[in-house]
Design a protein around this motif. Structure first.
Motif, PDB file in Angstrom:
ATOM      1  N   ASP A  29     -22.612  37.763 -12.634  1.00 28.17           N
ATOM      2  CA  ASP A  29     -23.345  36.898 -13.592  1.00 28.17           C
ATOM      3  C   ASP A  29     -22.403  35.956 -14.322  1.00 28.17           C
ATOM      4  O   ASP A  29     -22.852  35.052 -15.026  1.00 28.17           O
ATOM      5  N   ARG A  30     -21.107  36.195 -14.236  1.00 21.56           N
ATOM      6  CA  ARG A  30     -20.112  35.427 -15.000  1.00 21.56           C
ATOM      7  C   ARG A  30     -18.847  35.350 -14.178  1.00 21.56           C
ATOM      8  O   ARG A  30     -18.420  36.359 -13.614  1.00 21.56           O
ATOM      9  N   LEU A  31     -18.271  34.137 -14.082  1.00 21.75           N
ATOM     10  CA  LEU A  31     -17.035  33.964 -13.313  1.00 21.75           C
ATOM     11  C   LEU A  31     -15.915  33.485 -14.225  1.00 21.75           C
ATOM     12  O   LEU A  31     -16.051  32.456 -14.901  1.00 21.75           O
ATOM     13  N   VAL A  32     -14.828  34.256 -14.247  1.00 21.05           N
ATOM     14  CA  VAL A  32     -13.632  33.912 -15.013  1.00 21.05           C
ATOM     15  C   VAL A  32     -12.539  33.579 -14.014  1.00 21.05           C
ATOM     16  O   VAL A  32     -12.328  34.319 -13.041  1.00 21.05           O
ATOM     17  N   VAL A  33     -11.867  32.448 -14.231  1.00 19.56           N
ATOM     18  CA  VAL A  33     -10.852  32.000 -13.263  1.00 19.56           C
ATOM     19  C   VAL A  33      -9.484  31.876 -13.938  1.00 19.56           C
ATOM     20  O   VAL A  33      -9.354  31.189 -14.961  1.00 19.56           O
ATOM     21  N   GLY A  34      -8.507  32.562 -13.359  1.00 24.47           N
ATOM     22  CA  GLY A  34      -7.113  32.439 -13.816  1.00 24.47           C
ATOM     23  C   GLY A  34      -6.440  31.335 -13.006  1.00 24.47           C
ATOM     24  O   GLY A  34      -6.310  31.467 -11.789  1.00 24.47           O
ATOM     25  N   VAL A  35      -6.064  30.250 -13.680  1.00 22.58           N
ATOM     26  CA  VAL A  35      -5.411  29.116 -13.010  1.00 22.58           C
ATOM     27  C   VAL A  35      -3.904  29.248 -13.212  1.00 22.58           C
ATOM     28  O   VAL A  35      -3.432  29.361 -14.349  1.00 22.58           O
ATOM     29  N   SER A  36      -3.171  29.256 -12.103  1.00 21.16           N
ATOM     30  CA  SER A  36      -1.716  29.468 -12.181  1.00 21.16           C
ATOM     31  C   SER A  36      -1.045  28.414 -13.058  1.00 21.16           C
ATOM     32  O   SER A  36      -1.313  27.220 -12.922  1.00 21.16           O
ATOM     33  N   SER A  37      -0.138  28.881 -13.911  1.00 19.43           N
ATOM     34  CA  SER A  37       0.650  27.950 -14.729  1.00 19.43           C
ATOM     35  C   SER A  37       1.530  27.112 -13.798  1.00 19.43           C
ATOM     36  O   SER A  37       1.739  27.468 -12.623  1.00 19.43           O
ATOM     37  N   ASP A  38       2.056  26.035 -14.304  1.00 17.97           N
ATOM     38  CA  ASP A  38       2.974  25.200 -13.515  1.00 17.97           C
ATOM     39  C   ASP A  38       4.168  26.029 -13.056  1.00 17.97           C
ATOM     40  O   ASP A  38       4.596  25.953 -11.898  1.00 17.97           O
ATOM     41  N   ALA A  39       4.678  26.881 -13.946  1.00 21.17           N
ATOM     42  CA  ALA A  39       5.855  27.701 -13.606  1.00 21.17           C
ATOM     43  C   ALA A  39       5.511  28.719 -12.522  1.00 21.17           C
ATOM     44  O   ALA A  39       6.263  28.904 -11.552  1.00 21.17           O
ATOM     45  N   LEU A  40       4.352  29.351 -12.649  1.00 22.57           N
ATOM     46  CA  LEU A  40       3.974  30.354 -11.634  1.00 22.57           C
ATOM     47  C   LEU A  40       3.753  29.678 -10.291  1.00 22.57           C
ATOM     48  O   LEU A  40       4.176  30.167  -9.245  1.00 22.57           O
ATOM     49  N   ASN A  41       3.113  28.518 -10.315  1.00 22.90           N
ATOM     50  CA  ASN A  41       2.874  27.806  -9.053  1.00 22.90           C
ATOM     51  C   ASN A  41       4.201  27.478  -8.378  1.00 22.90           C
ATOM     52  O   ASN A  41       4.362  27.677  -7.168  1.00 22.90           O
ATOM     53  N   LEU A  42       5.174  26.990  -9.173  1.00 23.46           N
ATOM     54  CA  LEU A  42       6.487  26.638  -8.602  1.00 23.46           C
ATOM     55  C   LEU A  42       7.115  27.867  -7.960  1.00 23.46           C
ATOM     56  O   LEU A  42       7.646  27.817  -6.856  1.00 23.46           O
ATOM     57  N   SER A  43       6.976  29.027  -8.627  1.00 25.91           N
ATOM     58  CA  SER A  43       7.603  30.247  -8.076  1.00 25.91           C
ATOM     59  C   SER A  43       6.875  30.720  -6.811  1.00 25.91           C
ATOM     60  O   SER A  43       7.490  31.276  -5.896  1.00 25.91           O
ATOM     61  N   LYS A  44       5.565  30.459  -6.739  1.00 24.84           N
ATOM     62  CA  LYS A  44       4.790  30.900  -5.551  1.00 24.84           C
ATOM     63  C   LYS A  44       4.970  29.937  -4.380  1.00 24.84           C
ATOM     64  O   LYS A  44       5.083  30.342  -3.232  1.00 24.84           O
ATOM     65  N   LYS A  45       4.934  28.639  -4.670  1.00 24.47           N
ATOM     66  CA  LYS A  45       4.827  27.638  -3.599  1.00 24.47           C
ATOM     67  C   LYS A  45       6.113  26.851  -3.385  1.00 24.47           C
ATOM     68  O   LYS A  45       6.207  26.044  -2.486  1.00 24.47           O
ATOM     69  N   ASN A  46       7.122  27.074  -4.281  1.00 18.29           N
ATOM     70  CA  ASN A  46       8.396  26.343  -4.176  1.00 18.29           C
ATOM     71  C   ASN A  46       8.207  24.842  -4.209  1.00 18.29           C
ATOM     72  O   ASN A  46       8.946  24.102  -3.570  1.00 18.29           O
ATOM     73  N   ARG A  47       7.140  24.375  -4.858  1.00 22.62           N
ATOM     74  CA  ARG A  47       6.989  22.943  -5.117  1.00 22.62           C
ATOM     75  C   ARG A  47       6.101  22.771  -6.344  1.00 22.62           C
ATOM     76  O   ARG A  47       5.289  23.643  -6.658  1.00 22.62           O
ATOM     77  N   GLN A  48       6.336  21.663  -7.036  1.00 20.11           N
ATOM     78  CA  GLN A  48       5.511  21.357  -8.211  1.00 20.11           C
ATOM     79  C   GLN A  48       4.077  21.103  -7.761  1.00 20.11           C
ATOM     80  O   GLN A  48       3.854  20.537  -6.671  1.00 20.11           O
ATOM     81  N   ALA A  49       3.123  21.511  -8.610  1.00 18.38           N
ATOM     82  CA  ALA A  49       1.731  21.130  -8.326  1.00 18.38           C
ATOM     83  C   ALA A  49       1.587  19.623  -8.543  1.00 18.38           C
ATOM     84  O   ALA A  49       2.296  19.034  -9.369  1.00 18.38           O
ATOM     85  N   VAL A  50       0.674  19.006  -7.817  1.00 20.57           N
ATOM     86  CA  VAL A  50       0.419  17.570  -8.006  1.00 20.57           C
ATOM     87  C   VAL A  50      -0.164  17.335  -9.396  1.00 20.57           C
ATOM     88  O   VAL A  50       0.237  16.429 -10.119  1.00 20.57           O
ATOM     89  N   PHE A  51      -1.107  18.224  -9.769  1.00 19.48           N
ATOM     90  CA  PHE A  51      -1.738  18.100 -11.085  1.00 19.48           C
ATOM     91  C   PHE A  51      -1.215  19.209 -12.011  1.00 19.48           C
ATOM     92  O   PHE A  51      -0.993  20.337 -11.591  1.00 19.48           O
ATOM     93  N   SER A  52      -1.078  18.878 -13.293  1.00 18.92           N
ATOM     94  CA  SER A  52      -0.555  19.833 -14.277  1.00 18.92           C
ATOM     95  C   SER A  52      -1.541  20.977 -14.486  1.00 18.92           C
ATOM     96  O   SER A  52      -2.727  20.880 -14.127  1.00 18.92           O
ATOM     97  N   GLU A  53      -1.039  22.045 -15.098  1.00 17.96           N
ATOM     98  CA  GLU A  53      -1.925  23.193 -15.352  1.00 17.96           C
ATOM     99  C   GLU A  53      -3.107  22.785 -16.244  1.00 17.96           C
ATOM    100  O   GLU A  53      -4.228  23.247 -16.040  1.00 17.96           O
TER     101      GLU A  53
END
Ligand code: C2G
Length: 133
Positions: A29-53
């Motif tokens: 009935d309710r959806l909560v979404v955790g969006v990766s921080s810029d720092a976490l994304n960099l550590s996961k993907k080894n590249r900056q996200a195109v769009f900021s957190e």
């Protein structure tokens, strides 16, 4: 009330992201979404996200199927996030299959098939190719 939680970077938002958010929402009935921080994304993907957190949070929060958004600071805090939001179901794409089974003691864990033939990397490469032509 069944609360569903899911996580992701959601960079360069595309239908693969939309589909898993829609399917996640349909499980409760309710959806909560955790969006990766810029720092976490960099550590996961080894590249900056195109769009900021902030921009990625704003885009995900604007979706009709999303009820609440927060910044996911680390992969290690997942249990804390699940408990903080009282999530009954954790949903992830099946590229993560098995990775979060440890949370079966606090919530149902579901891995849903990824949407084929689309990824943020492919979209970036496609656009880069266009600008070169
Ligand atoms: N996804 C999908 N189909 C695609 C692409 C992505 O179903 N074609 C799903 C992924 O499986 C994931 C979600 O969309 O469940 C978000 O994908 P990403 O933004 O790539 O997030 P990811 O790097 O998998 O981060 O704590 C877990 C991580 O934060 C997940």
């Amino acid at each position: 009330m069944t609360t569903v939680i899911t996580f992701g970077t959601f960079d360069v938002l595309h239908v693969g992201h939309l589909r898993i958010l829609e399917r996640s929402r349909a499980l409760g009935d309710r959806l909560v979404v955790g969006v990766s921080s810029d720092a976490l994304n960099l550590s996961k993907k080894n590249r900056q996200a195109v769009f900021s957190e902030d921009e990625r949070c704003e885009l995900v929060a604007s979706l009709r199927v999303v009820d609440e958004v927060f910044v996911e600071e680390s992969l290690e805090q997942k249990r804390e996030y699940i408990l903080r939001f009282g999530a009954d179901v954790l949903v992830m794409g099946d590229d993560w299959a098995g990775r979060f089974d440890e949370f079966n003691d606090v919530c149902r864990v579901e891995y849903l098939p990824r949407t084929p033939s689309i990824s943020t990397t492919a979209v970036i490469e496609h656009i880069s190719g266009m600008s070169a032509s």
